[in-house]
Design a protein around this motif. Structure first.
Motif, PDB file in Angstrom:
ATOM      1  N   TRP A 191       0.846  -1.190   0.000  1.00  0.00           N
ATOM      2  CA  TRP A 191       0.000   0.000   0.000  1.00  0.00           C
ATOM      3  C   TRP A 191       0.885   1.244   0.000  1.00  0.00           C
ATOM      4  N   THR A 192       0.429   2.295  -0.639  1.00  0.00           N
ATOM      5  CA  THR A 192       1.199   3.531  -0.676  1.00  0.00           C
ATOM      6  C   THR A 192       0.268   4.734  -0.617  1.00  0.00           C
ATOM      7  N   SER A 193       0.684   5.722   0.158  1.00  0.00           N
ATOM      8  CA  SER A 193      -0.062   6.978   0.222  1.00  0.00           C
ATOM      9  C   SER A 193       0.786   8.132  -0.299  1.00  0.00           C
TER      10      SER A 193
ATOM     11  N   ASP B  41     -11.989   3.534  -5.748  1.00  0.00           N
ATOM     12  CA  ASP B  41     -12.625   4.262  -4.645  1.00  0.00           C
ATOM     13  C   ASP B  41     -13.449   3.341  -3.753  1.00  0.00           C
ATOM     14  N   ILE B  42     -13.743   2.148  -4.232  1.00  0.00           N
ATOM     15  CA  ILE B  42     -14.557   1.194  -3.468  1.00  0.00           C
ATOM     16  C   ILE B  42     -13.637   0.387  -2.560  1.00  0.00           C
ATOM     17  N   ASP B  43     -13.764   0.567  -1.256  1.00  0.00           N
ATOM     18  CA  ASP B  43     -12.831  -0.011  -0.291  1.00  0.00           C
ATOM     19  C   ASP B  43     -12.745  -1.531  -0.382  1.00  0.00           C
ATOM     20  N   PHE B  44     -13.901  -2.207  -0.310  1.00  0.00           N
ATOM     21  CA  PHE B  44     -13.863  -3.667  -0.279  1.00  0.00           C
ATOM     22  C   PHE B  44     -13.347  -4.240  -1.603  1.00  0.00           C
ATOM     23  N   LEU B  45     -13.590  -3.518  -2.708  1.00  0.00           N
ATOM     24  CA  LEU B  45     -13.141  -3.997  -4.018  1.00  0.00           C
ATOM     25  C   LEU B  45     -11.622  -3.963  -4.121  1.00  0.00           C
ATOM     26  N   ILE B  46     -11.017  -2.837  -3.760  1.00  0.00           N
ATOM     27  CA  ILE B  46      -9.554  -2.722  -3.868  1.00  0.00           C
ATOM     28  C   ILE B  46      -8.867  -3.638  -2.858  1.00  0.00           C
ATOM     29  N   LEU B  47      -9.500  -3.833  -1.703  1.00  0.00           N
ATOM     30  CA  LEU B  47      -8.938  -4.739  -0.696  1.00  0.00           C
ATOM     31  C   LEU B  47      -8.957  -6.177  -1.204  1.00  0.00           C
TER      32      LEU B  47
ATOM     33  N   LEU C 213       0.827   4.994  12.256  1.00  0.00           N
ATOM     34  CA  LEU C 213       0.134   3.953  13.018  1.00  0.00           C
ATOM     35  C   LEU C 213      -0.254   2.819  12.073  1.00  0.00           C
ATOM     36  N   ARG C 214       0.303   1.642  12.292  1.00  0.00           N
ATOM     37  CA  ARG C 214      -0.006   0.491  11.432  1.00  0.00           C
ATOM     38  C   ARG C 214       0.215  -0.809  12.214  1.00  0.00           C
TER      39      ARG C 214
ATOM     40  N   MET D  66      -7.923  -4.503   6.737  1.00  0.00           N
ATOM     41  CA  MET D  66      -7.090  -3.367   6.370  1.00  0.00           C
ATOM     42  C   MET D  66      -7.907  -2.095   6.140  1.00  0.00           C
ATOM     43  N   ALA D  67      -9.033  -2.213   5.432  1.00  0.00           N
ATOM     44  CA  ALA D  67      -9.852  -1.040   5.160  1.00  0.00           C
ATOM     45  C   ALA D  67     -10.396  -0.442   6.457  1.00  0.00           C
ATOM     46  N   VAL D  68     -10.794  -1.317   7.385  1.00  0.00           N
ATOM     47  CA  VAL D  68     -11.301  -0.855   8.680  1.00  0.00           C
ATOM     48  C   VAL D  68     -10.184  -0.208   9.485  1.00  0.00           C
ATOM     49  N   HIS D  69      -8.988  -0.818   9.447  1.00  0.00           N
ATOM     50  CA  HIS D  69      -7.843  -0.266  10.167  1.00  0.00           C
ATOM     51  C   HIS D  69      -7.484   1.125   9.648  1.00  0.00           C
ATOM     52  N   MET D  70      -7.533   1.307   8.328  1.00  0.00           N
ATOM     53  CA  MET D  70      -7.223   2.612   7.745  1.00  0.00           C
ATOM     54  C   MET D  70      -8.169   3.679   8.278  1.00  0.00           C
TER      55      MET D  70
END
Length: 451
Positions: A123-125, A149-155, A415-416, A424-428
């Motif tokens: 992952w990169t920001s 943009d769809i969290d569950f899709l990219i995850l 924080l990770r 991961m999406a929930v953690h973000m």
């Protein structure tokens, strides 16, 4: 008399036609056996050219894609929508869907192909201001960004690609296997061409080259073993890192070192580089639009990183660091490359549980209690960093950076979890909320007295 004598002689002599017929049969048999061996050799070689069935598609769909490096050479980022097809070993990018109803591909069209053997995914920001972006880096130095943009899709895509990479052999075995396969295919095709020349005697130079090709694989293996042996001797004799540091050949690194080691070396509780970056940004970057969100030139950031690791004195007012986004990019890189993040791994779940508390006062108190338990270098560095970010947020009307925006930028950096999980999406989301709360309630969390 003569006739009878001739017949008698004919009866006594063996029949020459019988012998000639037998000789012809033997020659024909030998010729046939030669052609049988030739056809058998051809069939064995041509078996490599048998069409391999289409690989099983594990996942496919539309994603945003940007290629940012080709063979290690950086490219200009250009986002485009691609139909992505994932198989066990590779990914293919199409301009249109491969589905028959939607396909509109020109004859001879070849999709962009990515070999996943030995590749890395993360992952990169930093590489994009978009959310939900991950990067794939191949053995050959190609780099791709994928986003949705769809969290569950990219995850789901991230885990599917990561699982595919994990199932493949590592980079070294993958590279050697590809090399051996190419050599084998090349030798087979050339050998087939040599055998294809009917029953003519090959020229001496052709015979020599054929023998060389047949012996090439064995000699190549011996060369590789010799190189491995020499490398092992070289590595076993090389001086230790401590010896090189004592001789001054290698200086203590700032980037990539543990926070407490940097502070111990500098005899401080906050790294000098962090203080210097904060001071520079507050002097000439508080009013800059998108400060900390906009990325600086990566090559210049890497140059600054090198200078920091090699030189004791650093002047961020030098003209080569005039772009303030280079300074902010280097500061974010420093925190991102910490072996253990500013919020230590052992505190991650505790901070996540604290941010889930519904009552605001109890939530703030829990966060404050955890912050106070942090090691001193972590606490002092966190305090000075959040005080700085609070000043950035105070200029939101000018720089357009709210506490929420800063939470999105710094959440995953500071924080990770130690090991990525399916949440991961929930953690973000929680990472962003923790940073945002600590900025909004800075005085209550870092203040000397409890409310």
């Amino acid at each position: 008399m003569e006739g009878s004598t001739a017949s008698d002689m004919a009866s006594e002599k063996p029949n020459p036609s019988h012998h000639s017929t037998g000789a012809v049969q033997m020659r024909v048999k030998n010729a046939n056996s030669h052609h049988d061996r030739l056809s058998q050799s051809k069939s064995m070689i041509l078996s490599e050219n048998v069409k391999v069935p289409e690989p099983v598609v594990e996942k496919e769909g539309y994603l945003l894609k940007a290629r940012i490096a080709d063979g290690g050479k950086k490219l200009r980022k250009n986002w485009s929508t691609s139909w992505v097809v994932l198989t066990a070993r590779k990914m293919e990018f199409y301009k249109e869907s491969k589905q028959p109803a939607l396909a509109n591909l020109k004859p001879g069209y070849k999709p962009e192909c990515v070999d996943l053997c030995g590749a890395r995914i993360e992952w990169t920001s930093e590489k994009s201001s978009r959310k939900n972006v991950f990067q794939i880096t191949t053995v050959s130095g190609n780099e791709f960004l994928l986003q949705s943009d769809i969290d569950f899709l990219i995850l789901d895509w991230f885990h599917a690609i990561k699982n595919a990479i994990d199932r493949l052999p590592k980079e070294q075995s993958c590279t050697s296997r590809n090399l051996e396969f190419k050599l084998r295919r090349s030798s087979s095709i050339e050998l087939l061409n040599s055998l294809d020349t009917e029953s003519k005697e090959p020229k001496p130079e052709h015979r020599k080259s054929l023998i060389f090709r047949l012996n090439y694989s064995a000699s190549d293996t011996n060369d590789r073993n010799r190189v491995k042996s020499r490398l092992k001797k070289f590595i076993s004799r090389r001086p230790s890192l401590k010896t090189l540091q004592e001789k001054g050949l290698i200086k203590d690194q700032i980037f990539g070192s543990h926070l407490h080691l940097v502070c111990e070396h500098e005899k401080s509780t906050v790294p000098q580089f962090v203080r210097l970056c904060i001071k520079t940004v507050e002097r000439r970057g508080l009013d800059v639009d998108g400060i900390y969100r906009v990325s600086g030139n990566l090559a210049t950031i890497q140059k600054l990183r090198f200078v920091v690791n090699q030189e004791e004195k650093l002047n961020l007012d030098d003209s080569q660091w005039e772009d303030i986004h280079v300074v902010t990019g280097a500061l974010k890189m420093f925190f991102r490359e910490l072996p253990e993040p500013l919020f230590p791994y052992c505190f991650f779940e505790q901070f996540v549980e604290a941010i889930k508390i519904q009552d605001n006062a109890t939530r703030i108190k829990s966060i404050r209690t955890l912050v106070k338990k942090l090691p001193r270098p972590n606490y002092e560095t966190m305090k000075i960093l959040f005080e700085h970010l609070k000043k950035i947020a105070a200029k939101e009307s000018v720089n357009l950076m709210s506490t929420q925006s800063l939470g999105i930028v710094f959440g995953p950096t500071l924080l990770r979890p130690e090991k990525e999980t399916g949440n991961m999406a929930v953690h973000m989301l929680y990472q962003n909320q923790i940073v945002e709360l600590m900025l909004s309630e800075y005085s209550k969390i870092f203040g000397s007295e409890e409310d």
